[in-house]
Design a protein around this motif. Structure first.
Motif, PDB file in Angstrom:
ATOM      1  N   GLU A   2       5.009   6.158 114.435  1.00 24.14           N
ATOM      2  CA  GLU A   2       5.871   6.683 115.403  1.00 24.14           C
ATOM      3  C   GLU A   2       5.656   6.528 116.781  1.00 24.14           C
ATOM      4  OE1 GLU A   2       6.190  11.451 113.511  1.00 24.14           O
ATOM      5  OE2 GLU A   2       4.164  10.609 114.111  1.00 24.14           O
ATOM      6  N   PHE A   3       6.656   6.299 117.464  1.00 28.86           N
ATOM      7  CA  PHE A   3       6.573   5.921 118.959  1.00 28.86           C
ATOM      8  C   PHE A   3       7.186   6.744 119.880  1.00 28.86           C
ATOM      9  CE2 PHE A   3       6.576   1.900 116.088  1.00 28.86           C
ATOM     10  CZ  PHE A   3       5.541   1.458 116.738  1.00 28.86           C
ATOM     11  N   VAL A  23      -1.791   9.954 127.309  1.00 28.92           N
ATOM     12  CA  VAL A  23      -1.213   9.702 126.050  1.00 28.92           C
ATOM     13  C   VAL A  23      -0.671  11.057 125.317  1.00 28.92           C
ATOM     14  CG1 VAL A  23      -1.567   9.336 123.444  1.00 28.92           C
ATOM     15  CG2 VAL A  23      -2.224   7.691 125.255  1.00 28.92           C
ATOM     16  N   ASP A  24      -1.361  12.254 125.318  1.00 21.10           N
ATOM     17  CA  ASP A  24      -0.922  13.632 125.030  1.00 21.10           C
ATOM     18  C   ASP A  24       0.354  13.918 125.620  1.00 21.10           C
ATOM     19  OD1 ASP A  24      -2.646  13.483 122.931  1.00 21.10           O
ATOM     20  OD2 ASP A  24      -4.186  14.162 124.232  1.00 21.10           O
ATOM     21  N   ALA A  82       6.217  14.889 126.290  1.00 14.63           N
ATOM     22  CA  ALA A  82       7.607  14.574 126.953  1.00 14.63           C
ATOM     23  C   ALA A  82       8.607  13.920 126.064  1.00 14.63           C
ATOM     24  CB  ALA A  82       7.179  13.579 128.054  1.00 14.63           C
ATOM     25  N   GLY A  83       8.025  13.056 124.969  1.00 10.52           N
ATOM     26  CA  GLY A  83       9.010  12.556 124.056  1.00 10.52           C
ATOM     27  C   GLY A  83       9.948  11.628 124.536  1.00 10.52           C
ATOM     28  N   VAL A 134       2.888   3.896 123.374  1.00  4.98           N
ATOM     29  CA  VAL A 134       2.195   5.009 122.798  1.00  4.98           C
ATOM     30  C   VAL A 134       2.752   5.358 121.537  1.00  4.98           C
ATOM     31  CG1 VAL A 134       2.037   7.664 123.243  1.00  4.98           C
ATOM     32  CG2 VAL A 134       1.868   6.258 124.901  1.00  4.98           C
ATOM     33  N   HIS A 135       1.728   5.473 120.364  1.00  2.00           N
ATOM     34  CA  HIS A 135       2.148   5.394 118.858  1.00  2.00           C
ATOM     35  C   HIS A 135       1.215   6.146 118.105  1.00  2.00           C
ATOM     36  CE1 HIS A 135      -0.105   1.829 119.150  1.00  2.00           C
ATOM     37  NE2 HIS A 135      -0.345   1.703 117.826  1.00  2.00           N
ATOM     38  N   ALA A 136       1.463   6.487 116.982  1.00  2.47           N
ATOM     39  CA  ALA A 136       0.886   7.061 115.903  1.00  2.47           C
ATOM     40  C   ALA A 136       1.295   6.828 114.646  1.00  2.47           C
ATOM     41  CB  ALA A 136       0.769   8.618 116.281  1.00  2.47           C
TER      42      ALA A 136
END
Ligand code: NI
Length: 219
Positions: free
Chosen positions: A151-152, A165-166, A171-172, A192-194
């Motif tokens: 996810e980015f 990062v959070d 804000a997306g 920024v990713h997960a």
């Protein structure tokens, strides 16, 4: 192999990530999958080492493998070592970076069926300018929202080095990026990713190599 299209590259530099389909296919992909099976089986059979990173779930004692670091140095990983040294991922990285490129590190990311946890939101590093360091993730298995997809936050590679990062994630927007076995997901190390957990029965493994221009000094 597939070369990145102009559209792929436009997406990469605007969003910070893209997927190049079918980079590694056929017998090489099959042999890399078998090599990954063997490494995971070795861990399950009791092999331990400082490069085999695992976690233990609450209330359980059996460790869960999630990463094999320094993959090119592991006995039993000659094909991964070969990809680290030369070949299709180097060609792809060079066509993206537009110059000779060097592989800095290779790891296997393992999202074990049923038990793999999410990887929290992060940036790999911010001590490189946007567009100067990229991670290539060669998927060995199909990956979608149900079994651990990446996810980015689009455009987040352009945020300041010390951006929160959070806050970026809140804000997306957040984009889930699936891939098929053999595809390469490319992302700027600053993005920024997960990645999501894997509650399914399907393994989700990828080989991740960071590339930088060959002229970059080691940090
Ligand atoms: Ni990462």
């Amino acid at each position: 192999m597939n070369a990145p299209t102009a559209a792929d590259l436009g997406e990469l530099w605007a969003d910070g990530y893209t997927v190049v389909p079918a980079v590694v296919t056929g017998p090489l992909l099959e042999r890399l999958r078998t090599e990954a099976d063997t490494l995971v089986a070795a861990f399950e059979g009791g092999h331990r080492g400082e490069d085999f990173w695992s976690f233990t779930r609450d209330g359980e004692c059996k460790p869960v493998l999630y990463r094999v670091h320094n993959l090119e140095q592991q006995p039993g990983a000659p094909l991964a070592a070969g990809l680290f040294a030369t070949g299709p991922l180097h060609h792809l990285a060079e066509s993206i970076l537009g110059c000779p490129a060097r592989a800095r590190v290779i790891a296997m990311i393992v999202k074990m069926p049923h038990v793999a946890a999410a990887v929290p939101w992060h940036r790999d590093r911010t001590d490189a300018e946007p567009g100067h360091a990229i991670n290539l993730s060669l998927f060995l298995d199909d990956s979608d929202a149900s079994n651990g997809a990446l996810e980015f936050v689009p455009g987040s590679h352009l945020l300041a080095d010390d951006a929160d990062v959070d806050r970026a994630r809140e804000a997306g927007p957040v984009q889930t990026v699936g891939a098929l076995a053999g595809d390469v997901a490319v992302h700027d190390v600053r993005a920024v990713h997960a990645s999501r957990p894997n509650p399914t029965a399907r393994p989700r493994r990828s080989l991740v190599i960071e590339f930088v221009p060959d002229t970059t000094e080691a940090p």
